[in-house]
Write a protein that holds these residues in place. Structure first.
Motif, PDB file in Angstrom:
ATOM      1  N   GLY A  29      -8.104  45.706-118.308  1.00 29.37           N
ATOM      2  CA  GLY A  29      -7.286  46.170-117.201  1.00 29.37           C
ATOM      3  C   GLY A  29      -5.802  46.136-117.518  1.00 29.37           C
ATOM      4  N   ARG A  30      -5.365  45.112-118.244  1.00 31.98           N
ATOM      5  CA  ARG A  30      -3.947  45.024-118.613  1.00 31.98           C
ATOM      6  C   ARG A  30      -3.555  46.126-119.585  1.00 31.98           C
ATOM      7  N   GLN A  31      -4.451  46.439-120.514  1.00 33.79           N
ATOM      8  CA  GLN A  31      -4.176  47.552-121.428  1.00 33.79           C
ATOM      9  C   GLN A  31      -4.125  48.880-120.665  1.00 33.79           C
ATOM     10  N   LEU A  32      -5.055  49.043-119.739  1.00 38.77           N
ATOM     11  CA  LEU A  32      -5.103  50.271-118.951  1.00 38.77           C
ATOM     12  C   LEU A  32      -3.855  50.396-118.079  1.00 38.77           C
ATOM     13  N   ALA A  33      -3.401  49.276-117.543  1.00 34.82           N
ATOM     14  CA  ALA A  33      -2.198  49.280-116.701  1.00 34.82           C
ATOM     15  C   ALA A  33      -0.993  49.808-117.477  1.00 34.82           C
ATOM     16  N   ARG A  34      -0.873  49.398-118.740  1.00 35.93           N
ATOM     17  CA  ARG A  34       0.256  49.876-119.551  1.00 35.93           C
ATOM     18  C   ARG A  34       0.187  51.391-119.761  1.00 35.93           C
TER      19      ARG A  34
END
Length: 221
Positions: A10-15
């Motif tokens: 999710g953190r990678q996708l958020a970026r």
């Protein structure tokens, strides 16, 4: 493994969605696996989070194989995977019975996760559909079909992993598709996570209740 767990994905996708910070965005998770992923996106974008209650319609003797999907609503949207239906020799009655079973599960989840809380309004806003991964795309296609009826200004599908042919198919239906990894020889979604434990109902309820920086993830009644 591409991702350690759903939070890291999710953190990678958020970026990858950073350009939507400051925009009028609603993050819509497909439960249950998409909820922890969506939470990280909502936090980064400071956007409200809500659910899209969609269920895969599995082949009776092979429930992990999607022969379609259904999203709830006054007039439920049903997506059929006709190729799988033909190969599995599924009759119209068998498909309908499986569809009704999944609609009943949607109602159970609505009562458990949402209760009497109002749905977040998406009309005129950017709606970002999040899941922890996509295989055939039937569930997401149903989500897009149901969401179109709510008149968002833009529908974005964002997932950590999916096969390239599914991404191409979804690009025909969504306004934008963001997928971090597109393995040519796709395995089950869980293959790409070191930790792919099942997300519990209680975890979904806890995530929905927590603030995201958009005031609250819960809409006003």
């Amino acid at each position: 493994m591409l991702f350690s767990d759903r939070i890291q994905a999710g953190r990678q996708l958020a970026r990858a969605l950073d350009r939507y910070r400051g925009k009028d965005v609603v993050v819509l998770a497909l439960p249950r696996g998409g909820v922890p992923v969506a939470r990280e996106v909502a936090l980064h974008l400071k956007a409200p989070i809500d659910l899209l209650l969609v269920r895969k319609i599995g082949v009776p003797m092979q429930p992990e194989l999607a022969m379609g999907a259904v999203i709830d609503g006054d007039d439920p949207v049903v997506v059929r995977n006709d190729h799988v239906i033909r190969l599995a020799w599924i009759s119209a009655d068998e498909f309908e019975q499986a569809c009704q079973k999944e609609l009943a599960e949607i109602e159970r989840r609505r009562a458990r996760y949402v209760g009497k809380r109002a749905t977040i309004e998406v009309a005129g806003r950017v709606a970002i559909i999040i899941d922890d991964g996509v295989a055939t795309g039937a569930t997401v296609r149903a989500a897009i079909g149901g969401l179109r009826r709510r008149n968002p200004s833009r529908i974005v599908v964002a997932v950590p992993v999916a096969p390239p042919e599914t991404v191409v198919a979804l690009q025909q239906e969504a306004d934008e598709v963001i997928c971090l990894e597109q393995p040519r020889f796709f395995e089950a979604i869980g293959f790409y996570y070191a930790d792919f434990r099942q997300v519990s109902d209680d975890e979904v309820i806890r995530i929905l209740a927590a603030p995201t920086g958009a005031g609250s993830s819960q809409p006003s009644p």
